[in-house]
Design a protein around this motif. Sequence first.
Motif, short mmCIF file in Angstrom:
data_model
loop_
_atom_site.label_atom_id
_atom_site.label_comp_id
_atom_site.label_asym_id
_atom_site.label_seq_id
_atom_site.Cartn_x
_atom_site.Cartn_y
_atom_site.Cartn_z
N ALA A 60 0.86 -1.14 0.04
CA ALA A 60 0.13 0.02 0.07
C ALA A 60 0.77 1.24 0.04
O ALA A 60 1.90 1.32 0.63
N THR A 61 0.36 2.12 -0.55
CA THR A 61 1.07 3.57 -0.98
C THR A 61 -0.20 4.61 -0.33
O THR A 61 -0.99 4.57 -1.10
N THR A 62 0.03 5.35 0.61
CA THR A 62 -1.08 6.53 1.07
C THR A 62 -0.54 7.74 0.33
O THR A 62 0.61 8.18 0.29
N SER A 63 -1.59 8.18 -0.35
CA SER A 63 -1.41 9.52 -0.84
C SER A 63 -1.01 10.71 0.12
O SER A 63 -1.51 10.78 1.17
N THR A 64 -0.13 11.47 -0.07
CA THR A 64 0.11 12.67 0.75
C THR A 64 0.64 13.84 0.04
O THR A 64 0.64 13.64 -1.10
N GLN A 65 0.75 15.07 0.74
CA GLN A 65 0.88 16.17 0.18
C GLN A 65 2.27 16.12 -0.71
O GLN A 65 3.28 15.91 -0.03
N VAL A 66 2.41 16.17 -1.96
CA VAL A 66 3.59 16.17 -2.61
C VAL A 66 4.19 17.66 -2.87
O VAL A 66 3.59 18.51 -3.58
N THR A 67 5.48 17.91 -2.31
CA THR A 67 5.71 19.16 -2.45
C THR A 67 7.21 19.15 -3.45
O THR A 67 7.47 20.06 -4.14
N ASP A 68 7.88 18.00 -3.76
CA ASP A 68 8.78 18.04 -4.64
C ASP A 68 8.32 18.17 -6.23
O ASP A 68 7.51 17.27 -6.39
N VAL A 69 9.39 18.84 -7.03
CA VAL A 69 8.91 18.81 -8.26
C VAL A 69 9.97 17.82 -9.03
O VAL A 69 10.93 17.59 -8.54
N LEU A 70 9.20 17.32 -10.15
CA LEU A 70 10.04 16.23 -10.76
C LEU A 70 11.44 16.67 -11.07
O LEU A 70 11.69 17.70 -12.03
N PRO A 71 12.65 15.99 -10.74
CA PRO A 71 13.85 16.54 -11.24
C PRO A 71 14.10 16.28 -12.44
O PRO A 71 13.40 15.69 -13.42
N ALA A 72 14.93 17.02 -13.10
CA ALA A 72 15.41 17.16 -14.59
C ALA A 72 15.89 15.84 -15.03
O ALA A 72 15.65 15.77 -16.34
N SER A 73 16.51 14.99 -14.41
CA SER A 73 16.76 13.78 -14.84
C SER A 73 17.02 12.70 -13.73
O SER A 73 16.93 13.25 -12.44
N GLY A 74 17.29 11.42 -13.94
CA GLY A 74 17.80 10.76 -12.76
C GLY A 74 16.57 10.09 -12.24
O GLY A 74 16.68 9.53 -11.07
N VAL A 75 15.39 10.02 -12.64
CA VAL A 75 14.10 9.41 -12.11
C VAL A 75 14.07 8.31 -12.47
O VAL A 75 14.16 7.61 -13.47
N ASP A 76 13.54 7.33 -11.28
CA ASP A 76 13.23 6.07 -11.51
C ASP A 76 11.98 5.79 -12.54
O ASP A 76 11.17 6.51 -12.31
N PRO A 77 11.92 4.47 -12.81
CA PRO A 77 10.52 4.22 -13.71
C PRO A 77 9.47 4.43 -12.96
O PRO A 77 9.14 4.38 -11.61
N ALA A 78 8.22 5.00 -13.61
CA ALA A 78 7.04 5.56 -13.00
C ALA A 78 6.27 4.19 -12.72
O ALA A 78 5.99 3.39 -13.59
N ALA A 79 5.73 4.22 -11.61
CA ALA A 79 4.64 3.13 -11.34
C ALA A 79 3.27 3.56 -11.54
O ALA A 79 2.68 2.63 -12.09
N TYR A 80 2.98 4.92 -11.46
CA TYR A 80 1.75 5.59 -12.06
C TYR A 80 1.77 6.99 -11.68
O TYR A 80 2.86 7.49 -11.21
N ALA A 81 0.62 7.64 -12.30
CA ALA A 81 0.50 9.06 -11.81
C ALA A 81 -0.76 9.47 -11.92
O ALA A 81 -1.77 8.60 -12.06
N TYR A 82 -1.17 10.33 -10.93
CA TYR A 82 -2.70 10.93 -10.63
C TYR A 82 -2.46 12.19 -10.22
O TYR A 82 -1.70 13.06 -10.07
N TYR A 83 -3.99 12.74 -10.40
CA TYR A 83 -4.25 14.07 -9.63
C TYR A 83 -5.73 13.63 -8.85
O TYR A 83 -6.44 13.02 -9.48
N ASP A 84 -5.86 14.53 -7.69
CA ASP A 84 -6.96 14.13 -6.95
C ASP A 84 -8.08 15.20 -6.66
O ASP A 84 -8.51 15.21 -5.60
N PHE A 85 -7.74 16.33 -7.48
CA PHE A 85 -8.45 17.72 -6.98
C PHE A 85 -8.20 18.03 -5.50
O PHE A 85 -9.01 18.37 -4.64
N CYS A 86 -6.99 17.82 -5.00
CA CYS A 86 -6.54 18.18 -3.74
C CYS A 86 -7.04 17.39 -2.76
O CYS A 86 -7.39 17.91 -1.58
N GLY A 87 -7.88 16.43 -3.01
CA GLY A 87 -8.82 15.70 -2.02
C GLY A 87 -10.10 15.98 -1.65
O GLY A 87 -10.84 15.59 -0.80
N ARG A 88 -10.34 17.17 -2.23
CA ARG A 88 -11.62 17.79 -2.17
C ARG A 88 -12.71 17.34 -2.98
O ARG A 88 -12.44 16.66 -3.91
#
Length: 383
Positions: A60-88
């Motif tokens: 399980a992975t619980t959604s949290t407030q994400v503050t870091d911006v995607l780095p310019a390089s060196g990022v591991d493969p993506a598991a998934y992507a999402y947006y959730d309207f801020c949980g509202r």
Amino acid sequence: MTRLRDELRLLAAEAPQVDLAERAVRGARRQKTTTFASVVAALAALAVSAAILVDGSRGATTSTQVTDVLPASGVDPAAYAYYDFCGRKWDYRKNTHTFAGQNCAQWQLVTRTGQRFRVPEATSVYTEQTADNYMNTGAPLVITPDGRRIAYYSEKDRTFAVRDLAGGQIWLAPLTVTRQAMVRSGVLLTLSPDGRYLGVNGPDRLDAVVDVETGQLTEPPNGWRVRRVASGGTSVVMSDLADGLGLMSDGKVTPLTIGKPWDDITVPAPDEHTMAYLDGRKDDGNGMFSPDNAVATLDATTGKTLTKVTFRDAPKDFTPRLGGWLSPTEVAVSDAARGPRSEDGTPMLGEVVYGIDVNTGKVRERAKYTYRGWAGDLSIPGF
């Protein structure tokens, strides 16, 4: 075009504030004529949200407030992507504009190692919606099966971008597409499994296959729309305005024999000629469908059916949508994950990914994605 219809029925039942099924499937109240691309984009945007996600292979992975911006390089493969309207809670009639400029409404990418990053350059939520003028909730983001590349709409560049997460390269499609056009009609994006070829299906004959590494652009014959692109870009699954299917190679389209409005089909398998599709769904004449209950293959060179087997060991109420090839004999599908509301009323939604053996019909679960949220979008590699 109907690949998420059953998920939408579930979502509509879980989120009564918005008639999502009517919005996405029928599009009756859209100001403009709804294109195939806008329906698919609406289906993808409306059918899923992401607040909690469970992957059967990683826990399980619980959604949290994400503050870091995607780095310019060196990022591991993506598991998934999402947006959730801020949980509202989201109500397209009243409060979409309140999400404008909020970091929490941006696409958020989660890597296979569990890192989470915002992707501010990828357009996410359209905030222009009102009671009298509503459109697709957001712009698409797609991920290659290996998670190494993503594609999205870049508003600042007024085109589509393909980004290599590890190396940091960003390729821009030689197309000009305004935000207004995206909002008005929506666009369906697809990436070839190798991540080199971008398929674009959009308004005003905006249909093309782009070799992102060279900039070469191939436009299909008039009347055909891009659905899927194979590795190498040599084979492209197309649909016509009547939802018939075809296979484009060397600029020419060969119609395929399945061609019912709800059909979808894979690109050729690694053997370069076997294509798979789901079968057995029936229309009752009133817009309702029985679910697919079989998987079939055909030879792309002859159009002849090779195999057809019914599902074996499928879960109850199995209503899959088609993904891509997992191996020379197995294709990926996903189905709605089902669960009760939380104590505060938040729906549990999600998707379960399965593999289906095209020779035996054996269905096996590969990963389960469940989440609680009121609205948003979820992108899984290869779908």
